[in-house]
Scaffold this active site. Sequence first.
Site, PDB file in Angstrom:
ATOM      1  N   HIS A 105      -3.470  -6.917   4.254  1.00 22.85           N
ATOM      2  CA  HIS A 105      -3.925  -5.746   5.407  1.00 22.85           C
ATOM      3  C   HIS A 105      -2.927  -5.434   6.489  1.00 22.85           C
ATOM      4  CE1 HIS A 105      -7.856  -6.523   3.287  1.00 22.85           C
ATOM      5  NE2 HIS A 105      -7.390  -7.803   3.341  1.00 22.85           N
ATOM      6  N   LYS A 130      -8.938  -0.853  -5.646  1.00 16.27           N
ATOM      7  CA  LYS A 130      -9.756  -2.088  -5.181  1.00 16.27           C
ATOM      8  C   LYS A 130     -11.229  -2.018  -5.052  1.00 16.27           C
ATOM      9  CE  LYS A 130     -10.194  -6.130  -2.978  1.00 16.27           C
ATOM     10  NZ  LYS A 130      -9.282  -6.662  -1.777  1.00 16.27           N
ATOM     11  N   HIS A 155     -12.258  -8.116  -5.140  1.00 18.59           N
ATOM     12  CA  HIS A 155     -12.688  -9.092  -4.349  1.00 18.59           C
ATOM     13  C   HIS A 155     -13.823  -9.927  -5.009  1.00 18.59           C
ATOM     14  CE1 HIS A 155     -13.723 -10.630  -0.270  1.00 18.59           C
ATOM     15  NE2 HIS A 155     -14.751 -11.111  -0.973  1.00 18.59           N
ATOM     16  N   ASP A 198      -3.128 -12.047   1.909  1.00 15.91           N
ATOM     17  CA  ASP A 198      -4.589 -11.687   2.490  1.00 15.91           C
ATOM     18  C   ASP A 198      -4.320 -11.811   4.183  1.00 15.91           C
ATOM     19  OD1 ASP A 198      -6.864 -10.585   2.480  1.00 15.91           O
ATOM     20  OD2 ASP A 198      -7.762 -12.367   2.165  1.00 15.91           O
TER      21      ASP A 198
HETATM   22  O1  DOR Z   1     -11.020 -12.509   5.447  1.00 18.23           O
HETATM   23  C1  DOR Z   1     -10.709 -11.525   4.973  1.00 18.23           C
HETATM   24  N1  DOR Z   1     -10.527 -10.524   5.807  1.00 18.23           N
HETATM   25  N2  DOR Z   1     -11.372 -11.218   3.709  1.00 18.23           N
HETATM   26  C2  DOR Z   1     -11.384 -10.064   3.316  1.00 18.23           C
HETATM   27  O2  DOR Z   1     -11.713  -9.724   2.013  1.00 18.23           O
HETATM   28  C3  DOR Z   1     -11.080  -8.785   4.233  1.00 18.23           C
HETATM   29  C4  DOR Z   1     -10.217  -9.292   5.345  1.00 18.23           C
HETATM   30  C5  DOR Z   1     -10.035  -8.242   6.371  1.00 18.23           C
HETATM   31  O3  DOR Z   1      -9.973  -7.055   5.904  1.00 18.23           O
HETATM   32  O4  DOR Z   1     -10.275  -8.627   7.620  1.00 18.23           O
HETATM   33 ZN    ZN Z   2      -8.064  -8.998   1.494  1.00 18.90          ZN
END
Ligand code: DOR
Ligand code: ZN
Length: 349
Positions: free
Chosen positions: A19, A103, A140, A251
């Site tokens: 991200h 996704k 996910h 992640d």
């Molecule tokens: O912990 C997470 N944060 N899991 C996710 O699936 C999304 C991510 C986020 O975008 O902050």
């Molecule tokens: Zn993620």
Amino acid sequence: MKTPVTTLSITRPDDWHLHLRDGMALKSVLPDTARRFARAIVMPNLKPPVTTVAQAAAYRQRILDAVPAGLSFQPLMTLYLTDNTPPAEIDTARTSGIVHGVKLYPAGATTNSDAGVTGIAKCAAALARMEKIGMPLLVHGEVTDPEVDVFDREAVFIERVMRPLQQDFPGLRVVFEHITTTDAADYVSAAPANVAATITAHHLLLNRNALFQGGLRPHHYCLPVLKREAHRQALLRCATSGSPKFFLGTDSAPHGRRSKEIDCGCAGCYTAHAGIELYAEAFDAANALDRLEGFASFFGADFYGLPRNANRIALVKQPWPVPAEQPFLADDMLVPFRHNETVAWSLQG
Ligand code: DOR
Ligand code: ZN
């Protein structure tokens, strides 16, 4: 007795689940990733989400514009699947050459997933097109049913969504993202070669006790949530198995301190500042450093049909202190994973 390994040279790794956010947040976190990884699969859960190839192209350019001088980094873009994604957009994604996956967020499962999929059947046409042209679906894997215990949401997802998906679209290339359970480890291990999984460093290093260690620890809260020790052990076995079905996806999910340390805090651990070092630590603890390169630098590229990187990075077993916080937004700081503690491996150069 084997001499302990204290230096490591591996092919430059890639991050297959990341991200990066946008704007100022993007500018502040991207250098951490670009220093370590050659490429990353960039998640599309912006506000609003990246649902079209045109949006992905514009976002990709903003990322490229934020790469610090002297570093080279290639963002691999993804589209956010909705109930209404037209199959034609999948074709456009393929011909664009910049989109490498689509996704699937079950609606409401996590950060900015409100526009996600409300039922797999609604996306059948898009999924059929993806299966036909070999576009990977990145999943996910958690159900959103509030009746299901939060620790069981991944296991239930396998039964309710993954198995039917595999039956209906047997040729679909699927990445089960950030797996956290023995159930997912077993499912992916037993599935055909077109099903793979990413594993985060934090799920390899922590079990759910870390959420309550000495008090409530919001910076260890992510989704899927940390699980009990037996699950961590199963993930570690997969990651260090040498199986090409399992590869690195941090992640890393930055949220400012003020969005984490509040009444209803956001999910996500920021790990990009030690994106490869934390994996070296986990593999070292499992006596499996010789398996790190395949997991971090080969298997993801092979799965996505991309060339392996040609250059290398060096790591040394030398602890370094992680700061309490780092710049993020004009009015908010980012609390990195292991803040005020040390990471055992350092990146050289
Ligand atoms: O912990 C997470 N944060 N899991 C996710 O699936 C999304 C991510 C986020 O975008 O902050
Ligand atoms: Zn993620």
